[in-house]
Design a protein around this motif. Sequence first.
Motif, short mmCIF file in Angstrom:
data_model
loop_
_atom_site.label_atom_id
_atom_site.label_comp_id
_atom_site.label_asym_id
_atom_site.label_seq_id
_atom_site.Cartn_x
_atom_site.Cartn_y
_atom_site.Cartn_z
N ILE A 10 12.26 0.15 -14.14
CA ILE A 10 10.82 0.37 -14.10
C ILE A 10 10.21 -0.52 -13.02
N VAL A 11 9.40 0.08 -12.13
CA VAL A 11 8.77 -0.67 -11.06
C VAL A 11 7.26 -0.44 -11.10
N ASP A 12 6.51 -1.49 -11.41
CA ASP A 12 5.05 -1.41 -11.46
C ASP A 12 4.52 -2.83 -11.36
N GLY A 37 8.20 -5.93 -10.09
CA GLY A 37 6.76 -5.95 -9.92
C GLY A 37 6.27 -5.45 -8.58
N ASP A 38 7.19 -5.20 -7.64
CA ASP A 38 6.80 -4.65 -6.34
C ASP A 38 8.00 -3.99 -5.70
N GLY A 39 7.77 -3.37 -4.55
CA GLY A 39 8.82 -2.61 -3.90
C GLY A 39 10.01 -3.44 -3.45
N ALA A 40 9.75 -4.63 -2.91
CA ALA A 40 10.85 -5.49 -2.45
C ALA A 40 11.73 -5.91 -3.61
N GLU A 41 11.10 -6.29 -4.72
CA GLU A 41 11.86 -6.67 -5.91
C GLU A 41 12.62 -5.46 -6.45
N ALA A 42 12.04 -4.28 -6.35
CA ALA A 42 12.70 -3.06 -6.80
C ALA A 42 14.02 -2.85 -6.06
N PRO A 61 1.12 -4.19 -4.44
CA PRO A 61 0.90 -5.04 -3.27
C PRO A 61 2.19 -5.24 -2.47
N ASP A 62 2.04 -5.73 -1.28
CA ASP A 62 3.16 -6.02 -0.37
C ASP A 62 3.87 -4.73 0.03
N MET A 63 4.86 -4.31 -0.74
CA MET A 63 5.56 -3.05 -0.44
C MET A 63 5.22 -2.03 -1.52
#
Length: 125
Positions: A10-12, A37-42, A61-63
């Motif tokens: 889950i990415v949100d 919590g964000d695209g990079a972490e995903a 935010p960010d990505m």
Amino acid sequence: MALKDVRILIVDDEIFFRQVLRAVLEKIGFTVVGEAGDGAEALERYRALRPHIVIMDIYMPDMNGIEATKDLLAFDPNARVLVASASDFDCDTQAALDAGAKGILMKPFVPKEIYEMIRKLLTGK
């Protein structure tokens, strides 16, 4: 594949939505292997966890989810991404589909719709 064997990331950026979605997915019987919590972490979590499905928010935010979907598919062309959105027909959901997302899950989440979308994604039917 049994429901419990389906591994989902889950990415949100909003913890509340991650918690709600996790509860819905686990109640259906799926296994949530991680959250981001964000695209990079995903991308990091995807590489480490190798989920069958990623459920990705678009607005982060960010990505954002569109950029993250592109990067995820560049890393693994077989990645299966579903985007989560409050709007089913806007330019951003279309951009996510154009980036390679396989479908849209609507907020607020409806368990039957989530189950059907994931079933179709896994079986092609």
